[in-house]
Design an enzyme around this catalytic site. Structure first.
Site, PDB file in Angstrom:
ATOM      1  N   SER A 149       0.356  -1.144  -0.324  1.00  0.00           N
ATOM      2  CA  SER A 149       0.209  -0.167  -0.178  1.00  0.00           C
ATOM      3  C   SER A 149       1.284   1.253  -0.103  1.00  0.00           C
ATOM      4  O   SER A 149       0.745   2.311   0.947  1.00  0.00           O
ATOM      5  CB  SER A 149      -1.025  -0.060   1.044  1.00  0.00           C
ATOM      6  OG  SER A 149      -1.388  -1.221   1.360  1.00  0.00           O
ATOM      7  N   ARG A 164       7.442   6.061  -4.540  1.00  0.00           N
ATOM      8  CA  ARG A 164       8.117   6.492  -3.414  1.00  0.00           C
ATOM      9  C   ARG A 164       7.046   6.029  -1.831  1.00  0.00           C
ATOM     10  O   ARG A 164       6.527   5.597  -2.199  1.00  0.00           O
ATOM     11  CB  ARG A 164       7.818   8.099  -3.131  1.00  0.00           C
ATOM     12  CG  ARG A 164       6.281   8.383  -2.959  1.00  0.00           C
ATOM     13  CD  ARG A 164       5.835  10.002  -3.373  1.00  0.00           C
ATOM     14  NE  ARG A 164       4.124   9.968  -3.124  1.00  0.00           N
ATOM     15  CZ  ARG A 164       3.758  10.236  -4.585  1.00  0.00           C
ATOM     16  NH1 ARG A 164       4.615  10.064  -5.558  1.00  0.00           N
ATOM     17  NH2 ARG A 164       2.544  10.255  -4.544  1.00  0.00           N
ATOM     18  N   ASP A 202      -4.253  -1.887  -0.815  1.00  0.00           N
ATOM     19  CA  ASP A 202      -5.552  -1.425  -0.664  1.00  0.00           C
ATOM     20  C   ASP A 202      -6.463  -1.327  -0.931  1.00  0.00           C
ATOM     21  O   ASP A 202      -7.465  -1.886   0.115  1.00  0.00           O
ATOM     22  CB  ASP A 202      -4.415  -1.835   0.946  1.00  0.00           C
ATOM     23  CG  ASP A 202      -4.572  -0.210   1.241  1.00  0.00           C
ATOM     24  OD1 ASP A 202      -4.179   0.168   0.117  1.00  0.00           O
ATOM     25  OD2 ASP A 202      -4.213   0.547   2.616  1.00  0.00           O
TER      26      ASP A 202
HETATM   27  C1  BGC Z   1      -0.105   4.899   0.407  1.00  0.00           C
HETATM   28  C2  BGC Z   1      -1.205   4.456  -0.246  1.00  0.00           C
HETATM   29  C3  BGC Z   1      -2.547   4.004   0.520  1.00  0.00           C
HETATM   30  C4  BGC Z   1      -2.940   4.387   1.467  1.00  0.00           C
HETATM   31  C5  BGC Z   1      -3.695   4.054   2.717  1.00  0.00           C
HETATM   32  C6  BGC Z   1      -0.560   6.006   1.917  1.00  0.00           C
HETATM   33  O1  BGC Z   1       0.035   6.775   2.354  1.00  0.00           O
HETATM   34  O2  BGC Z   1      -0.026   6.346  -0.783  1.00  0.00           O
HETATM   35  O3  BGC Z   1      -0.813   3.777  -1.323  1.00  0.00           O
HETATM   36  O4  BGC Z   1      -3.289   3.459  -1.032  1.00  0.00           O
HETATM   37  O5  BGC Z   1      -1.840   5.165   2.395  1.00  0.00           O
HETATM   38  O6  BGC Z   1      -2.831   3.013   3.216  1.00  0.00           O
END
Ligand code: BGC
Length: 462
Positions: A149, A164, A202
């Protein structure tokens, strides 16, 4: 310091977290503008990542899969059995990710993950595992869905390079690498018969899982995470994603694709997002200042820290906790669950707030101090929910979802949504501001364990 000046000061601080209807509408309009741009080409402020998931489940899917989930404070390994009737059985283990691994090397992090998969298989799938132990590694018996995620540049269902890190992770040598290959390599070193079949954000998992288990005929259009971080993924028509090579064979007969918006980094330029001095201070404490500016106002990782900053300032100005501020001086020491618990206390004497501040911060309180804490918590929590509602509304306007569907189903997972009292109602206030009376067509359901089940569903279609 008099009681009235403390409460006046707390009220005025809380007001700084207010957002008007006009602001919310402006935020959703800017959000729609940036999503449109992000669908057109790469390198735009909103990443709008194609997930290569080109269908959503209907509840009849069957099979057993492994899934791992890296994305917040815990790493989870699970095996999921989809029963084919909208239900599933799930077996999972959870381990806290040591802080040193969140900021160490890719090798350290990914070999830790592979070891946890190894332990899980040996402990929970021992019989099957022993049968299969003799097989050569390239006979990958278990299909694994990898919920990862963080923003990745996804190029296929199981390929994606890390753009990133977010949420406090900072493993520099993993940036630019394919995270599926990093995991597969470590699994192969342990000679595990596991194939990383799908890479899943996620939010995409949450959308898939809700779609698998949601009641009735309605299609789930949006998966949302409101937890440590925040983000949303939705069902887009392939034709609308100009930046995809629509002629690619893999997309030939596909009409839809799930898009991961990465809305955590919406408005990093701070054109429309609200800003307080405490937000700026929190931003500077993170490893990625200037990024994830939406997330830093909405998600669990940051709300406790904003609260800590405000309380510390009130103490320094002589308004609060005259005897000590020690527990407030350590960055990131306030867990966001404090906000949910404070918000939940509606007793006249705020007895729960008294015990929370005493237990979590070791500080005795007077009633006006507790009232001040509650006012500030309410301001921070309400702003988070309104902002979340504004971008969800933005997606629905972009999709013209309420015009074409009698019920618009949304799956949500994450501790902020689940535990903050009244969060959904506040989100709905913003949704109504943005989409009007159609707000009543929206059905929001918790997609508990959504990312694990969703990863299994993605591994199935992969
Ligand atoms: C990430 C996402 C993720 C979200 C929730 C963010 O910091 O960049 O990819 O879906 O957090 O977990």
């Amino acid at each position: 310091m008099t009681t009235s000046s403390l409460l006046e000061e707390a009220t005025s601080i809380s007001k700084q977290f207010d957002i008007s209807k006009d602001q919310l509408v402006g935020i959703s309009e800017e959000f729609i503008r940036l999503t449109d741009l992000g669908l057109k080409s790469d390198g735009m402020p909103m990443t709008m990542i194609p997930s290569y998931v080109t269908g959503v489940p209907n509840g009849t899917e069957k099979g057993t899969f492994l899934a791992v989930d890296l994305g917040g404070t815990n790493f989870r390994v699970c095996s999921i059995h989809l029963n084919g009737d909208g239900t599933f059985d799930l077996l999972q283990t959870k381990s806290v990710i040591p802080r040193s691994l969140m900021v160490g090397t890719a090798k350290e992090l990914f070999s830790f993950l592979a070891k946890k998969v190894d332990e899980f298989i040996r402990t929970h799938l021992e019989e099957k595992f022993n049968e299969e132990l003799g097989h050569p590694v390239n006979e990958h018996i278990y299909k694994l869905g990898f919920t990862f995620s963080f923003p990745v540049n996804q190029t296929a269902i199981n390929r994606g390079t890390l753009i990133r890190w977010t949420k406090g992770f900072d493993v520099a040598d993993a940036v630019g690498k394919d995270v599926c290959l990093l995991l597969q390599h470590e699994l192969d070193l342990l000679k595990l018969p596991v194939h990383v079949a799908a890479l899943v954000n996620d939010t995409v998992g949450t959308l898939m899982s809700r779609s698998y288990s949601s009641p009735g005929e309605s299609v789930t259009l949006l998966g949302v995470i409101l937890g440590t971080g925040t983000n949303g993924a939705y069902v887009e028509s392939v034709a609308a994603v100009d930046k995809l090579d629509n002629s690619a064979a893999a997309l030939a007969d596909k009409s839809i694709m799930v898009i991961n918006t990465e809305w955590g980094s919406f408005d990093n330029d701070m054109k429309v997002l609200p800003r307080t001095s405490w937000d700026d201070a929190v931003d500077l404490e993170t490893p990625n200042p200037g990024y994830q500016m939406f997330e830093k106002r909405v998600s669990g990782m940051f709300l406790g820290e904003i609260l800590r900053r405000v309380l510390l300032e009130l103490h320094e100005k002589g308004y609060l906790f005259p005897r000590s501020s020690a527990p407030l001086t350590t960055a990131w020491s306030l867990d966001t669950s404090i906000l949910s618990r404070v918000e939940a206390d509606s007793t006249p004497d705020l007895v729960a707030v008294k015990s929370i501040v005493e237990t979590d911060l070791g500080l005795p309180t007077t009633l006006p101090e507790r009232q001040a804490v509650k006012l500030i918590v309410e301001g921070i929590g309400k702003r988070s929910a309104l902002l979340a509602g504004a971008v969800i509304g933005g997606i629905l306007v972009h999709l013209k979802a309420c015009q074409s569907n009698p019920v618009v189903d949304i799956g949500v997972d994450g501790s902020v949504f689940e535990f903050y009292p009244g969060y959904e109602d506040l989100m709905r206030v913003a949704l109504k501001d943005v989409i009007g009376e159609d707000e009543s067509k929206i059905r929001i359901g918790i997609a508990k364990d959504g990312s694990g089940v969703g990863a299994a569903l993605c591994a199935l279609v992969a």
